[in-house]
Motif scaffolding. Sequence first.
Motif, mmCIF file in Angstrom:
data_model
loop_
_atom_site.group_PDB
_atom_site.id
_atom_site.type_symbol
_atom_site.label_atom_id
_atom_site.label_comp_id
_atom_site.label_asym_id
_atom_site.label_seq_id
_atom_site.Cartn_x
_atom_site.Cartn_y
_atom_site.Cartn_z
ATOM 1 N N GLY A 191 5.651 5.946 -0.740
ATOM 2 C CA GLY A 191 4.556 6.870 -0.478
ATOM 3 C C GLY A 191 4.920 8.300 -0.808
ATOM 4 O O GLY A 191 5.996 8.601 -1.330
ATOM 5 N N ARG A 235 0.815 -1.215 0.000
ATOM 6 C CA ARG A 235 0.000 0.000 0.000
ATOM 7 C C ARG A 235 0.852 1.272 0.000
ATOM 8 O O ARG A 235 0.377 2.345 -0.369
ATOM 9 N N THR A 270 -5.136 -2.007 -7.137
ATOM 10 C CA THR A 270 -4.991 -3.148 -6.233
ATOM 11 C C THR A 270 -3.554 -3.644 -6.211
ATOM 12 O O THR A 270 -3.113 -4.229 -5.229
ATOM 13 N N THR A 271 -2.820 -3.428 -7.306
ATOM 14 C CA THR A 271 -1.403 -3.791 -7.348
ATOM 15 C C THR A 271 -0.638 -2.744 -8.144
ATOM 16 O O THR A 271 -1.172 -2.124 -9.073
#
Length: 249
Positions: free
Chosen positions: A118, A14, A41-42
């Motif tokens: 991130g 994530r 999702t990936t």
Amino acid sequence: MALCQDDFGKLVGRVAVLRMAFGCPDTVPQAADWVRLGALTTKAIDYSMNTISSDADDSKGLVENVVTNMDLTISGEGEWRKRAKVTEIGPVKMSKYIFTEVQAQRQPGLWVRFDFLGADEGTYIQGYFNATSWSSDFGSSDFATYSGEWKVADADSVTFVDGSDIPVASVTVTPATSTGAAASTVQLTANVLPADATDKTGVWTTSDATKATVSSTGLVTRVATGSATITFTTNDGAKTATSAITITA
């Protein structure tokens, strides 16, 4: 202890973010231009290194390999929404863009940025890529999904930024001026700030090699009467500083 400054915990998928920006390869997008692809999702990145293998008998029974190049690929899978958020490209816009570009006999290129840690960590790889695969699946009893794949379109545009690197802020050259007779030399020094910048390297150039030349280490040789400007350009950030060289008879 809570709220530790250094977190050495395991990462989960994530934390990776796949962003894109429309534009041409000669103009790097501004920070505000980057938007997420969608509800993914990936996310994946594959260096796809190509190699050649040696079968020579001096390898002690181990096959030796040489990496020749990389087929860098970024990919992602996501789920359709009825409408994309304003902070996303979304599958509809991406589908239309790819279709329109190929139909017009243009390359379906765009800027792609893969953030490894991130938004706040600053470690990412980005460049101008072509969409080389795009598909959707609309099952009757499951979420509608899409997947895409992007490969490098312009190798010069691809950069890897390490969030732990300290960028160059400025540079000065000393001495800033120097006067001397032809055939004499003077050693210039590039002073890069901050002092702990990760990459302090750069390139020395002269405005007029018939008046003064400069070596890769900043050693200036005066050639003929006149003047020349010696410039140091940092490899990180392209910061510049100059020194005025005067050559007397």
